[in-house]
Write a protein that holds these residues in place. Structure first.
Motif, PDB file in Angstrom:
ATOM      1  N   PHE A   1      17.164 -15.032 -13.948  1.00 49.77           N
ATOM      2  CA  PHE A   1      17.657 -14.107 -14.971  1.00 49.77           C
ATOM      3  C   PHE A   1      18.143 -12.805 -14.329  1.00 49.77           C
ATOM      4  N   PRO A   2      19.408 -12.767 -13.894  1.00 50.75           N
ATOM      5  CA  PRO A   2      19.933 -11.581 -13.222  1.00 50.75           C
ATOM      6  C   PRO A   2      19.861 -10.317 -14.063  1.00 50.75           C
ATOM      7  N   GLU A   3      19.973 -10.446 -15.397  1.00 51.41           N
ATOM      8  CA  GLU A   3      19.919  -9.259 -16.241  1.00 51.41           C
ATOM      9  C   GLU A   3      18.528  -8.631 -16.250  1.00 51.41           C
ATOM     10  N   VAL A   4      17.499  -9.462 -16.082  1.00 45.14           N
ATOM     11  CA  VAL A   4      16.131  -8.942 -16.015  1.00 45.14           C
ATOM     12  C   VAL A   4      15.949  -8.151 -14.724  1.00 45.14           C
ATOM     13  N   TRP A   5      16.444  -8.717 -13.614  1.00 43.10           N
ATOM     14  CA  TRP A   5      16.354  -7.971 -12.351  1.00 43.10           C
ATOM     15  C   TRP A   5      17.114  -6.656 -12.443  1.00 43.10           C
ATOM     16  N   ALA A   6      18.322  -6.659 -13.008  1.00 44.82           N
ATOM     17  CA  ALA A   6      19.121  -5.438 -13.104  1.00 44.82           C
ATOM     18  C   ALA A   6      18.371  -4.358 -13.876  1.00 44.82           C
ATOM     19  N   ALA A   7      17.738  -4.741 -14.972  1.00 44.77           N
ATOM     20  CA  ALA A   7      16.980  -3.778 -15.772  1.00 44.77           C
ATOM     21  C   ALA A   7      15.776  -3.242 -14.998  1.00 44.77           C
ATOM     22  N   ASP A   8      15.060  -4.134 -14.324  1.00 40.52           N
ATOM     23  CA  ASP A   8      13.875  -3.712 -13.563  1.00 40.52           C
ATOM     24  C   ASP A   8      14.269  -2.865 -12.354  1.00 40.52           C
ATOM     25  N   PHE A   9      15.378  -3.211 -11.713  1.00 43.61           N
ATOM     26  CA  PHE A   9      15.866  -2.420 -10.578  1.00 43.61           C
ATOM     27  C   PHE A   9      16.223  -1.013 -11.042  1.00 43.61           C
ATOM     28  N   ALA A  10      16.934  -0.910 -12.158  1.00 43.14           N
ATOM     29  CA  ALA A  10      17.325   0.393 -12.685  1.00 43.14           C
ATOM     30  C   ALA A  10      16.100   1.248 -13.025  1.00 43.14           C
ATOM     31  N   ALA A  11      15.137   0.646 -13.717  1.00 40.89           N
ATOM     32  CA  ALA A  11      13.931   1.377 -14.093  1.00 40.89           C
ATOM     33  C   ALA A  11      13.157   1.853 -12.856  1.00 40.89           C
ATOM     34  N   ALA A  12      13.098   0.994 -11.839  1.00 41.93           N
ATOM     35  CA  ALA A  12      12.386   1.357 -10.611  1.00 41.93           C
ATOM     36  C   ALA A  12      13.114   2.464  -9.858  1.00 41.93           C
TER      37      ALA A  12
ATOM     38  N   LYS B   1       0.835  -1.201   0.000  1.00 39.23           N
ATOM     39  CA  LYS B   1       0.000   0.000   0.000  1.00 39.23           C
ATOM     40  C   LYS B   1       0.872   1.253   0.000  1.00 39.23           C
ATOM     41  N   SER B   2       2.004   1.198   0.706  1.00 41.53           N
ATOM     42  CA  SER B   2       2.915   2.344   0.738  1.00 41.53           C
ATOM     43  C   SER B   2       3.481   2.622  -0.650  1.00 41.53           C
ATOM     44  N   PHE B   3       3.815   1.550  -1.365  1.00 44.36           N
ATOM     45  CA  PHE B   3       4.343   1.714  -2.723  1.00 44.36           C
ATOM     46  C   PHE B   3       3.244   2.165  -3.677  1.00 44.36           C
ATOM     47  N   SER B   4       2.081   1.569  -3.534  1.00 44.68           N
ATOM     48  CA  SER B   4       0.968   1.893  -4.423  1.00 44.68           C
ATOM     49  C   SER B   4       0.577   3.364  -4.316  1.00 44.68           C
ATOM     50  N   ARG B   5       0.620   3.905  -3.101  1.00 47.55           N
ATOM     51  CA  ARG B   5       0.286   5.325  -2.908  1.00 47.55           C
ATOM     52  C   ARG B   5       1.252   6.230  -3.664  1.00 47.55           C
ATOM     53  N   LYS B   6       2.458   5.720  -3.915  1.00 50.58           N
ATOM     54  CA  LYS B   6       3.455   6.493  -4.660  1.00 50.58           C
ATOM     55  C   LYS B   6       3.387   6.222  -6.160  1.00 50.58           C
ATOM     56  N   GLY B   7       2.430   5.391  -6.548  1.00 54.40           N
ATOM     57  CA  GLY B   7       2.300   5.066  -7.965  1.00 54.40           C
ATOM     58  C   GLY B   7       3.275   4.015  -8.441  1.00 54.40           C
ATOM     59  N   MET B   8       3.779   3.203  -7.513  1.00 54.92           N
ATOM     60  CA  MET B   8       4.741   2.177  -7.871  1.00 54.92           C
ATOM     61  C   MET B   8       4.076   0.796  -7.855  1.00 54.92           C
ATOM     62  N   SER B   9       4.512  -0.059  -8.764  1.00 55.85           N
ATOM     63  CA  SER B   9       3.876  -1.362  -8.949  1.00 55.85           C
ATOM     64  C   SER B   9       4.462  -2.438  -8.032  1.00 55.85           C
ATOM     65  N   MET B  10       3.778  -3.582  -8.016  1.00 55.87           N
ATOM     66  CA  MET B  10       4.246  -4.723  -7.244  1.00 55.87           C
ATOM     67  C   MET B  10       5.601  -5.186  -7.769  1.00 55.87           C
ATOM     68  N   LYS B  11       5.769  -5.173  -9.084  1.00 55.41           N
ATOM     69  CA  LYS B  11       7.048  -5.578  -9.669  1.00 55.41           C
ATOM     70  C   LYS B  11       8.159  -4.618  -9.246  1.00 55.41           C
ATOM     71  N   GLU B  12       7.873  -3.324  -9.232  1.00 59.96           N
ATOM     72  CA  GLU B  12       8.880  -2.348  -8.822  1.00 59.96           C
ATOM     73  C   GLU B  12       9.264  -2.545  -7.359  1.00 59.96           C
TER      74      GLU B  12
END
Length: 333
Positions: free
Chosen positions: A297-308, A181-192
């Motif tokens: 897939f570590p490269e997928v996490w790295a990309a998602d972490f960077a975007a978040a 809920k704290s993340f959602s209030r900031k407009g951030m997704s479950m994946k982020e």
């Protein structure tokens, strides 16, 4: 280093930067942040921060985790405006005095050192908020071997409230749904949220924040959280003896404690999450799918972490003539 390792690092950097560029464009359009904001006003700004951060991490690798955490705790309260760096004043307790911050904050001296260097070279030009954002990105590069393109142009806020810290910082105790809920209030997704919690692959944590999992799970005496691997639980008990007054600490990731990587998710698959919050990512269906993917897939996490991280850095920013450029990050001008 093996050629295959080098190739993987290069791939991570390129892939991550491409993904981050897409996110950056959106953030820049909505907040007026932009790449190379200090290109003319202070061309050496990002280089100065990078060197300061690199030197600090070389002396103490744990500082990388502290700097990323500073960025997170700042951006979640009033947006990324360096309000976390303001000290309390008579009649006002700042964010620093909240229990989630206080003595647990690390790396502020690095921010202050970078700020002093920048003030000497480019007075009243580079905001403390941008220094925090640059430092988190540079910590990612130093500890993780990958980076991302980060827009800048944030200005510093003039308000810091202990109450607002309590209202906005995600708690460690409740279940994932409550924390989300704290993340959602900031407009951030479950994946982020799941990607950002990968920052727990570095850093340390006080025993007091998880000792109940070892000794009084669900308020039952001599009860251990069954979601913990038994051997790992025994290891943690040795590190954190029951009723100990020493206030011990443990690494959040016992395998690669100073490396920002996807080992965190592999640990969760093995029931080796230190915090209850961490292990819940693996047992909660809405987040377990991301944990599984990131562990493979570590490269997928790295990309998602960077975007978040880029999205996080666009939250509630002050730009243009809003706020101020502090000369000292601890006090309002």
């Amino acid at each position: 280093m093996r050629n295959s390792d080098t190739a993987m690092i290069v791939y991570l950097i390129v892939f991550t930067m491409c993904m981050a560029e897409l996110k950056t464009t959106t953030a820049a359009n909505t907040t007026t942040l932009k790449q190379n904001f200090y290109g003319k006003s202070c061309p050496a700004a990002e280089r100065i921060v990078r060197r300061t951060v690199s030197d600090a991490i070389a002396q103490n690798p744990g500082i990388a985790a502290g700097l990323i955490r500073l960025y997170f705790h700042d951006c979640f309260v009033r947006g990324c405006d360096a309000s976390l760096l303001l000290k309390s004043t008579p009649g006002n307790e700042s964010e620093q005095d909240h229990g989630a911050n206080g003595a647990t904050l690390r790396g502020m001296e690095v921010i202050h050192k970078a700020k002093a260097k920048l003030e000497a070279q480019c007075p009243k030009t580079v905001s403390c908020a941008d220094i925090l954002a640059f430092a988190a990105r540079d910590s990612t590069l130093r500890a993780g071997g990958f980076s991302y393109r980060l827009p800048s142009g944030r200005r510093d806020g003039t308000v810091s409230s202990i109450d607002e810290a309590g209202e906005n910082l995600p708690p460690l105790g409740p279940d994932i749904a409550t924390i989300f809920k704290s993340f959602s209030r900031k407009g951030m997704s479950m994946k982020e949220m799941t990607a950002l919690l990968g920052a727990h692959s570095i850093g340390i944590v006080d025993c007091r924040f998880f000792s109940s999992r070892l000794y009084t799970f669900n308020n039952k005496p001599n009860s251990t959280d069954p979601s913990l691997d038994k051997k790992y639980a025994s290891f943690l008990k040795r590190k954190c003896p029951q009723n100990s007054v020493s206030g011990g600490k443990v690494n959040l990731d016992v395998v690669t404690p100073n490396r920002l990587d996807s080992q965190y998710y592999k640990n969760l698959k093995k029931k080796m999450g230190v915090l209850g919050l961490d292990q819940q990512l693996e047992t909660t269906p809405s987040t377990a799918k991301f944990v599984s993917n990131y562990s493979k897939f570590p490269e997928v996490w790295a990309a998602d972490f960077a975007a978040a991280m880029i999205h996080l850095g666009s939250l509630g920013v002050l730009t243009g003539n809003e706020g101020e450029i502090r000369e000292n990050c601890e006090v309002i001008n």
